[in-house]
Design an enzyme around this catalytic site. Structure first.
Site, PDB file in Angstrom:
ATOM      1  CD  GLU A  15     -64.286  46.320 -66.247  1.00  0.00           C
ATOM      2  OE1 GLU A  15     -64.584  47.135 -67.136  1.00  0.00           O
ATOM      3  OE2 GLU A  15     -63.152  45.804 -66.141  1.00  0.00           O
ATOM      4  CE  LYS A  67     -63.304  52.268 -67.871  1.00  0.00           C
ATOM      5  NZ  LYS A  67     -62.822  51.030 -68.521  1.00  0.00           N
ATOM      6  CB  CYS A 100     -61.010  48.531 -66.168  1.00  0.00           C
ATOM      7  SG  CYS A 100     -59.944  47.527 -67.235  1.00  0.00           S
TER       8      CYS A 100
END
Length: 520
Positions: free
Chosen positions: A272, A338, A390
């Site tokens: 990430e 995301k 994440c």
């Protein structure tokens, strides 16, 4: 006076049981992995929730939750203190505040048991499922430390492909209630052996259901769609990551790790936000990587920070490089952004009010916007990768909207350097393992400082890189095809079962009231 002292002694004992059982519940999760502690912890919660005095029951359940969450999520203080600029005292106070909020849900569990005088075994998991749903939904939700995750290595793990982690949590509470009832009956003389046998049959039923699921072939491996994948773990310290003068060293580290494997592996995956700079600002670097990767026949997957100027959004993204069908550009459609952002970590609620209050509300890169909830899979070497960045990997229902029957792998990239050498990254990894088991899909997990792993479709770790080391990890991953019941129906089955049990109890109560109602 004697009566008062006796009452106080009993109350203190109940509080002690609550705190002790709350603490040992954390041992059920990684890195400890004593999955049996989940049942001991919930036995303690049931015991205090059924205490005769309502006020004691409520405060005991709150203390259980306070102990459980304070020890279970203490890793939150690392990012608040080390990277948010708060003092150690302030960071731990904020952890206590968060734990106190989360403790309200076990308190609600006890309240509902007291309010409706619950004694039916089936109602304990129904009520617990309701309170856990609220915890995972209100204020964007925080479904961390659901007890179902602790069972990933237990005999009940194979309930996950059928019911998901919510269902496993349901059955953990049900089994705990059965054990509580069994122990209660065994301590009574004369013992009610019919009740004992009924409880044992219930335990056998749950175990049999898991055994059946373990033999079911929901998905199958497709050997000719396997991939040789390399994970690049840069081990960039979080306190250096966002320093401008450290950018070139970060670029050198990842350039070196990539160069070692170009042409020798199918795919190289970076974590990430691997590079602490806007993707838009270093286009020559990315175009160079695109050319080298395409020439070598190796594709690169990388977490980036992307400024979508058309939509005026700052996005936490994943891109691919070296793909001939989707050549890299800022406008590429072969990108995942995301969707579910972490409050205060990636965006600040009530930003204009809170940011001026202090550095704790000004963590680096806390101004992101959300990507779409449903996005196309990443195409890598003609394989379909459903992505999660994440925190998103803990959200099974969100991931389910993006995992399709033709999904080959699940990809998750993360930067757990935020939480140092605490237990947080291990808990995070455990949840990624559950996603693999729920969907019957291999999970590829690339991180900055660890824990970078390959997880098979059974939720087992098949290759793991050491934590806090600059390294690479290569493994051949076999794709799977097909769908588990959970992938198709999600939480519908367990919520439907909960509703059915609730209606049955209500109907039974109505019948009893009619039978024993005095006739006029």
């Amino acid at each position: 006076m004697l009566h008062y002292l006796k009452k106080m002694k009993k109350k203190i004992f109940t509080y002690f049981i609550a705190i002790f059982s709350g603490i040992i519940g954390v041992l059920a999760f990684s890195p400890f992995d004593y999955w049996g502690c989940a049942y001991l912890s919930l036995l303690g919660l049931i015991f205090v929730a059924k205490t005769a005095e309502k006020k004691t029951a409520l405060w005991s359940a709150f203390l259980w939750g306070l102990a459980f969450f304070t020890f279970g999520i203490n890793w939150v203080h690392v990012s608040i203190h080390q990277f948010g600029g708060a003092s150690v005292v302030v960071s731990y106070v904020l952890v206590l505040v968060l734990a106190a909020y989360l403790a309200l849900y076990p308190m609600l569990f006890a309240y509902l048991i007291q309010r409706f005088q619950i004694s039916s075994l089936a109602m304990f998991p129904v009520i617990w499922t309701f309170t856990e749903f609220l915890r995972g939904w209100l204020f964007t939700g925080f479904p961390w430390l659901q007890f179902g995750y602790s069972q990933i290595d237990s005999p009940f793990a194979h309930l996950a492909p059928m019911f998901g982690v919510t269902g496993v949590t349901f059955f953990v509470m049900w089994v705990s209630a059965v054990i509580f009832n069994l122990l209660s009956v065994l301590l009574i003389k004369p013992r009610k052996w019919n009740v004992v046998i009924a409880n044992l049959l219930l335990l056998t039923l749950v175990g049999g259901l898991s055994a059946y699921s373990s033999k079911a072939e929901y998905v199958r491996k497709i050997e000719d769609r396997d991939l040789l994948v390399t994970l690049a773990q840069g081990n960039i310290e979080q306190n250096l990551k966002w320093e401008p003068e450290y950018l070139y060293q970060t670029l050198d580290i990842y350039h070196k790790l990539i160069s070692q494997h170009l042409g020798k592996t199918d795919v190289i995956i970076l974590p990430e936000s691997a590079l602490p700079v806007l993707e838009n600002h270093i286009q020559p670097f990315f175009q160079g990587l695109q050319a080298h990767a395409q020439q070598a026949g190796t594709e690169i997957v990388m977490g980036t920070i992307y400024q979508d100027k058309t939509a005026n959004k700052l996005l936490n993204s994943i891109i691919t490089l070296g793909n001939t069908d989707f050549p890299y550009s800022l406008e590429t459609t072969n990108r995942y952004s995301k969707h579910h952002l972490v409050p205060f970590g990636e965006y600040v609620p009530l930003e204009t009010l809170l940011r001026p209050l202090g550095s704790v509300f000004n963590l680096p890169m806390s101004a992101f916007q959300s990507g779409d909830e449903i996005q196309s899979p990443l195409v890598v070497k003609n394989r379909q990768l459903s992505a999660a960045i994440c925190y998103e990997i803990i959200l099974g229902e969100q991931l389910r909207k993006n995992v399709k029957q033709d999904t080959d792998f699940i990809l998750t990239v993360s930067n757990d350097a935020w939480f140092g050498d605490s237990i947080g990254p291990w808990q995070h990894l455990q949840m990624a393992r559950m996603r693999a088991l729920e969907f019957g899909k291999p999970v590829i997990r690339a991180t900055n400082t660890g824990i970078s792993v390959f997880i098979d479709e059974q939720g087992k770790i098949v290759a793991q890189a050491p934590q806090f080391i600059e390294t690479t990890l290569t493994h051949k991953v076999a794709a799977t095809e097909g769908q588990t019941p959970y992938a198709v129906f999600g939480n519908t089955a367990i919520y439907g079962l909960s509703l059915l049990l609730l209606l049955m109890r209500g109907f039974g109560a109505l019948i009893r009231r009619r039978l024993f109602m005095p006739r006029l």
